[in-house]
Design a protein around this motif. Structure first.
Motif, short mmCIF file in Angstrom:
data_model
loop_
_atom_site.label_atom_id
_atom_site.label_comp_id
_atom_site.label_asym_id
_atom_site.label_seq_id
_atom_site.Cartn_x
_atom_site.Cartn_y
_atom_site.Cartn_z
N THR A 113 0.84 -1.20 0.00
CA THR A 113 0.00 0.00 0.00
C THR A 113 0.87 1.25 0.00
O THR A 113 1.95 1.29 0.61
CB THR A 113 -0.93 0.02 1.23
OG1 THR A 113 -0.15 -0.13 2.42
CG2 THR A 113 -1.95 -1.09 1.15
N SER A 126 -1.82 2.71 -11.41
CA SER A 126 -2.77 2.14 -10.46
C SER A 126 -2.02 1.75 -9.18
O SER A 126 -0.99 1.07 -9.24
CB SER A 126 -3.45 0.91 -11.06
OG SER A 126 -4.33 0.32 -10.12
N THR A 128 -2.66 0.90 -4.64
CA THR A 128 -3.60 0.59 -3.57
C THR A 128 -3.20 1.37 -2.33
O THR A 128 -2.02 1.40 -1.96
CB THR A 128 -3.61 -0.91 -3.25
OG1 THR A 128 -4.08 -1.63 -4.41
CG2 THR A 128 -4.55 -1.21 -2.08
N THR A 162 -10.22 11.05 -2.85
CA THR A 162 -10.58 10.06 -3.87
C THR A 162 -11.78 10.56 -4.67
O THR A 162 -12.60 11.33 -4.18
CB THR A 162 -10.94 8.70 -3.23
OG1 THR A 162 -11.96 8.90 -2.24
CG2 THR A 162 -9.72 8.07 -2.58
N TYR A 180 -10.51 1.41 4.85
CA TYR A 180 -10.77 0.79 3.55
C TYR A 180 -9.45 0.58 2.81
O TYR A 180 -8.51 1.36 2.96
CB TYR A 180 -11.65 1.69 2.68
CG TYR A 180 -13.08 1.85 3.11
CD1 TYR A 180 -14.12 1.30 2.36
CD2 TYR A 180 -13.42 2.57 4.25
CE1 TYR A 180 -15.45 1.47 2.74
CE2 TYR A 180 -14.74 2.74 4.65
CZ TYR A 180 -15.75 2.19 3.89
OH TYR A 180 -17.07 2.36 4.27
N LEU A 181 -9.42 -0.48 2.00
CA LEU A 181 -8.38 -0.63 0.98
C LEU A 181 -8.94 -0.08 -0.31
O LEU A 181 -10.02 -0.50 -0.76
CB LEU A 181 -7.99 -2.10 0.80
CG LEU A 181 -6.94 -2.68 1.75
CD1 LEU A 181 -6.71 -4.16 1.43
CD2 LEU A 181 -5.63 -1.91 1.67
N ILE A 182 -8.22 0.87 -0.90
CA ILE A 182 -8.74 1.58 -2.07
C ILE A 182 -7.72 1.45 -3.20
O ILE A 182 -6.55 1.83 -3.04
CB ILE A 182 -8.96 3.08 -1.76
CG1 ILE A 182 -9.63 3.24 -0.40
CG2 ILE A 182 -9.77 3.74 -2.86
CD1 ILE A 182 -9.31 4.56 0.25
N THR A 183 -8.15 0.92 -4.33
CA THR A 183 -7.30 0.81 -5.52
C THR A 183 -7.80 1.77 -6.58
O THR A 183 -9.01 1.87 -6.82
CB THR A 183 -7.30 -0.63 -6.06
OG1 THR A 183 -6.81 -1.52 -5.06
CG2 THR A 183 -6.43 -0.75 -7.30
N VAL A 197 -10.95 6.09 -8.13
CA VAL A 197 -11.16 4.76 -7.57
C VAL A 197 -11.61 3.75 -8.63
O VAL A 197 -12.49 4.01 -9.44
CB VAL A 197 -12.20 4.82 -6.42
CG1 VAL A 197 -12.51 3.42 -5.89
CG2 VAL A 197 -11.68 5.70 -5.29
N HIS A 199 -11.52 0.20 -7.35
CA HIS A 199 -11.99 -0.86 -6.46
C HIS A 199 -11.84 -0.38 -5.02
O HIS A 199 -10.88 0.33 -4.69
CB HIS A 199 -11.19 -2.15 -6.69
CG HIS A 199 -11.64 -3.29 -5.83
ND1 HIS A 199 -11.18 -3.48 -4.53
CD2 HIS A 199 -12.50 -4.32 -6.08
CE1 HIS A 199 -11.73 -4.55 -4.03
NE2 HIS A 199 -12.54 -5.09 -4.93
N MET A 200 -12.78 -0.78 -4.15
CA MET A 200 -12.72 -0.35 -2.76
C MET A 200 -13.33 -1.43 -1.88
O MET A 200 -14.37 -2.00 -2.21
CB MET A 200 -13.46 0.98 -2.56
CG MET A 200 -13.36 1.56 -1.16
SD MET A 200 -14.11 3.21 -1.07
CE MET A 200 -15.86 2.79 -1.17
N ARG A 201 -12.69 -1.69 -0.74
CA ARG A 201 -13.19 -2.71 0.19
C ARG A 201 -12.99 -2.25 1.62
O ARG A 201 -11.90 -1.83 2.00
CB ARG A 201 -12.46 -4.04 -0.04
CG ARG A 201 -12.90 -5.15 0.90
CD ARG A 201 -12.31 -6.49 0.46
NE ARG A 201 -10.87 -6.54 0.65
CZ ARG A 201 -10.27 -6.94 1.78
NH1 ARG A 201 -11.01 -7.30 2.83
NH2 ARG A 201 -8.96 -7.00 1.86
#
Length: 216
Positions: A113, A126, A128, A162, A180-183, A197, A199-201
């Motif tokens: 990260t 890209s 994360t 973001t 959150y983990l944000i890609t 963004v 992807h986000m989790r």
């Protein structure tokens, strides 16, 4: 408070209960957020003390006393305590922890990260990032589709922003406060970097079960 200014500092939990009218439930909440740590007793010991002093009463009943009468002393077993229990109580009562929220993540974070200060090295690429949600600003595109902007802090306490365009906003919605983990792709707008963004989790918090499972 008025009672403390008149009667002086409180020297114990019982002294407080003898002088202040308060419900037992409110007293428990004060203990859980650390209000009586000056006594040198743990929160679990203090919660037992409340029960021993108040008995079956739901509220304290302070009356003028010529001499303070100490409560009976009880021997308690060793009460297990984990250093992050305070944070769990704070989140339950205050809605946020007083320690770093990144210490409370229940899963391992990928070492790759990127921190906010290093975003400029990845323009157009890209990456994360790990972020704690600060606020969301919803808006709409010229077509009327919902999108939003997010503001975060990273593990060093540095802010970053973001951008969540409609497709991503629908596919990966915000799920409340937390980490959150944000890609996404690093965009550069007049030397101000933000993450577009992809992807986000949301990451899970530790809880009382996981605390003692990892400690044992």
């Amino acid at each position: 408070c008025y009672e403390r200014s008149v009667g002086g500092a409180y020297w114990s939990l019982q002294d407080f209960m003898d002088r202040v009218s308060i419900s037992v439930e409110q007293l428990r909440l004060l203990v859980r957020i650390g209000a009586f740590r000056f006594t040198g007793r743990s929160k679990k010991q203090l919660l037992w003390d409340i029960h021993m002093i108040a008995g079956n009463k739901s509220k304290t009943n302070p009356l003028p006393q010529l001499f303070a009468e100490p409560s009976a002393a009880y021997a308690l077993p060793d009460l297990q305590h984990h250093r992050y229990e305070n944070a769990l109580d704070e989140m339950d009562i205050l809605g946020f922890p007083l320690c770093s929220p990144f210490d409370l993540i229940s899963e391992k974070v990928p070492p790759s990260t990127v921190l906010s200060v290093d975003m400029g090295q990845y323009k157009g690429r890209s990456i994360t990032m790990l972020g704690y949600l600060v606020t969301i600003k919803p808006t709409r595109t010229i077509k009327g589709e919902e999108m939003c902007f997010g503001t975060w802090i990273d593990a060093q306490g540095v802010f970053f922003d973001t951008t969540h365009f409609p497709n991503t906003n629908r596919q990966y919605p915000f799920r409340g406060s937390g980490c959150y983990l944000i890609t996404g792709i690093v965009d550069d707008d007049f030397d101000a970097c933000s993450l577009r963004v992809q992807h986000m989790r949301k990451l899970g918090w530790i809880n009382h079960q996981t605390l003692y499972a990892t400690a044992s």
